[in-house]
Design a protein around this motif. Structure first.
Motif, short mmCIF file in Angstrom:
data_model
loop_
_atom_site.label_atom_id
_atom_site.label_comp_id
_atom_site.label_asym_id
_atom_site.label_seq_id
_atom_site.Cartn_x
_atom_site.Cartn_y
_atom_site.Cartn_z
N GLU A 90 0.83 -1.19 0.00
CA GLU A 90 0.00 0.00 0.00
C GLU A 90 0.87 1.25 0.00
O GLU A 90 1.83 1.35 0.77
CB GLU A 90 -0.93 -0.01 1.22
N TYR A 147 -2.83 8.68 -8.00
CA TYR A 147 -3.61 7.84 -8.89
C TYR A 147 -2.66 6.99 -9.72
O TYR A 147 -1.48 7.33 -9.91
CB TYR A 147 -4.50 8.69 -9.80
N ALA A 175 -5.30 -1.40 -7.31
CA ALA A 175 -6.55 -0.90 -6.75
C ALA A 175 -6.26 0.43 -6.06
O ALA A 175 -5.09 0.75 -5.78
CB ALA A 175 -7.17 -1.90 -5.77
N SER A 176 -7.28 1.20 -5.81
CA SER A 176 -7.13 2.48 -5.13
C SER A 176 -8.43 2.83 -4.42
O SER A 176 -9.52 2.52 -4.91
CB SER A 176 -6.76 3.59 -6.13
N ARG A 177 -8.27 3.45 -3.26
CA ARG A 177 -9.43 3.94 -2.53
C ARG A 177 -8.96 4.94 -1.47
O ARG A 177 -7.75 5.13 -1.27
CB ARG A 177 -10.21 2.80 -1.89
N LEU A 178 -9.89 5.56 -0.80
CA LEU A 178 -9.58 6.55 0.22
C LEU A 178 -9.41 5.89 1.58
O LEU A 178 -10.11 4.93 1.91
CB LEU A 178 -10.67 7.62 0.29
N TYR A 225 -2.98 0.43 -4.02
CA TYR A 225 -2.72 -0.94 -3.62
C TYR A 225 -2.08 -1.71 -4.78
O TYR A 225 -2.52 -1.60 -5.93
CB TYR A 225 -4.02 -1.65 -3.22
N ASN A 259 -5.51 9.56 -0.26
CA ASN A 259 -5.56 8.62 -1.37
C ASN A 259 -4.56 7.49 -1.11
O ASN A 259 -3.40 7.74 -0.78
CB ASN A 259 -5.20 9.32 -2.68
N ASP A 313 -6.19 14.42 0.56
CA ASP A 313 -6.71 14.43 -0.81
C ASP A 313 -7.04 15.84 -1.29
O ASP A 313 -7.28 16.05 -2.48
CB ASP A 313 -7.94 13.54 -0.91
N TRP A 318 -8.78 12.51 5.15
CA TRP A 318 -8.83 11.51 4.09
C TRP A 318 -7.58 11.58 3.24
O TRP A 318 -7.09 12.66 2.91
CB TRP A 318 -10.06 11.73 3.20
#
Length: 491
Positions: free
Chosen positions: A220, A234, A261-264, A277, A274, A228, A272
């Motif tokens: 990660e 990204y 993969a990506s998420r907050l 993964y 970014n 963010d 928060w």
């Protein structure tokens, strides 16, 4: 002679020191000698001169065909004009400070998966991490529209993303022979920042199906300081941003899949962020554990079944065989658990080993039951013999000899000349049987020799307890049934 400065009448030329008449002209030989002398002086003047040794080696001058390249790094006299205006800006702040979040693209090339540890639940990976962003403060004018490449020394003077590895235990940037860091700046201000890193990160593994398991681990990436609202991480090219070397291989695992993969991610104190993964799935090779664990355990179970064919009176043989198989199974279980983390749930290999251990242990208990029942039966026979009168002892002994000779009481009576309906007294019957056995001893000798082999086989079965007979079928059938269920469930 004329005076100096006048015109010579004979030659018609002006002479500063006068003129020479024909009578005073230079002889021909003298002029020839003077000409040769001038020629020698001219030749000597054209020869290279020898210089005195000063300890310095002379470097030959370049020819007129050689063109010297323009040195753009040379500092000219006067005010310097650097290509990158690093000193004109404050690079402690991000680009476009106070405006929208700066987008930072990321791509990764995995060089190797060095190791995966089940005990520590972590993995070690070497990768090339690259960042892409635009910083207008680094823009420069260029007629050829070419980029400039720098090493790690410029990184300390400009702003770079503060990306770190979440859940990492150890990580470092390679520094042989120099720091493996590259910075490439384009004329419009776009920047490429690349470095070579080895990181050891945590991987939560599930060993409930070990060694028939598949593990999914993830690396990660996240900004440490910028939320963010300031920095947007990204994947630069989506799933194409993650590339792997074709030569990557592991001794115990088969690499099935790499994906991104990506998420907050939310932190209650800071906000928060970014998070990116790198996920990869590994399938464990089973052949090593078949050779080291499953085959030895199965052989020990089969070895414990040998005691069912050994005579029940051979106590040392059956006991030593049972104890040996039990201790061997204990050693196999201990060796497997030593290389595994101390998890609180049951693994697939534990199910197989402990069921095999139970089969071995039951074979020992089976002989304990056979030995106990045999001892009880013999004790009852001894008590029954002790209650019989002494007069019946000889009768029982003679009847035993008669039965060993394959004769019944009716055959003995008929051979002695008495009909079956005639009732004999006990003394007469005993005397007739003894006489008959004495007369037929010689004729039965050859018959006993012919039946010796058959009797030996019968005695083996006669000395085998009924529990041994059933165990020879029940134990193998039960173990085969267990293997069918085990491999159908966990494989």
């Amino acid at each position: 002679m004329v005076k100096p400065g006048e015109i010579c009448p004979t030659t018609g030329s002006w002479k500063a020191a006068g003129c020479i008449t024909d009578g005073h002209r230079m002889p021909y030989f003298t002029r020839l000698v003077l000409f040769l002398f001038c020629l020698m002086v001219l030749v000597e003047s054209r020869k290279p001169k020898r210089k005195r040794w000063t300890g310095h080696v002379e470097v030959p001058k370049p020819s007129h065909l050689y063109r010297k390249n323009l040195d753009v790094t040379k500092i000219r006299k006067g005010k310097p004009q650097p290509l990158l205006r690093v000193d004109d800006h404050d690079f402690s702040m991000r680009p476009a400070f106070g405006g929208p979040a700066i987008p930072v693209g990321v791509d990764v090339q995995v060089e190797s998966l060095d190791s995966i540890s089940e005990v520590d639940m972590d993995f070690t990976m070497t990768l090339y991490l690259r960042h892409y962003w635009k910083d207008e403060r680094l823009a420069f004018s260029s007629s050829s529209n070419k980029s400039m490449t720098f090493d790690g020394r410029l990184v300390k003077k400009i702003w770079v993303p503060d990306v770190f590895f979440v859940h990492s235990k150890r990580s470092f940037t390679h520094d042989t022979t120099t720091d493996n860091i590259m910075l490439r700046v384009f004329p419009d201000g776009h920047v490429l920042y690349s470095m070579r890193i080895t990181v050891t990160a945590m991987c939560n593994m599930d060993f409930s199906h070990f060694p028939l398991d598949s593990q999914t681990c993830s690396l990660e990436l996240e900004s440490y300081a910028y939320t963010d609202e300031d920095l947007m991480l990204y994947w630069k090219n989506g799933d194409e941003s993650l590339k792997t070397d074709e030569k990557i291989s592991l001794s115990q695992f088969l690499i099935q899949k790499f994906h991104t993969a990506s998420r907050l991610a939310f932190y209650s104190s800071t906000g928060w962020y970014n998070r990116l993964y790198i996920n990869f799935t590994l399938r464990r090779h089973i052949f090593f554990f078949l050779l080291q664990t499953y085959f030895p355990a199965s052989l020990m179970v089969m070895l414990s079944w040998v005691s069912f064919w050994i005579d029940r009176r051979a106590v040392p043989a059956r006991v030593s065989l049972g104890i040996t198989t039990v201790l061997t199974m204990s050693t196999i279980i201990t060796g497997v658990n030593a290389s595994m983390p101390r998890v609180s749930y049951v693994k697939a290999v534990d199910v197989y080993l402990w069921v095999s251990f139970v089969f071995v242990f039951l074979s020992v208990l089976e002989y304990a039951a056979v030995n106990y029942l045999t001892t009880v039966q013999e004790r009852k026979e001894r008590k029954l013999r002790a209650k019989l009168p002494c007069a019946m002892c000889g009768m029982l002994h003679s009847r035993t000899l008669m039965l060993d000779g394959s004769y019944s009481e009716s055959e003995a009576n008929s051979l002695a000349g008495y009909p079956r309906s005639h009732i004999l007294t006990e003394e007469e019957r005993q005397d007739k049987i003894v006489v008959h056995l004495a007369l037929s001893q010689e004729s039965n000798a050859s018959r006993r020799k012919g039946l010796l082999k058959g009797q030996m086989g019968r005695r083996i079965f006669q000395n085998t307890h009924a529990i041994d007979k059933y165990s020879r079928l029940i134990f193998p059938a039960s173990y085969i049934f267990f293997n069918l269920i085990y491999w159908s469930v966990f494989s």
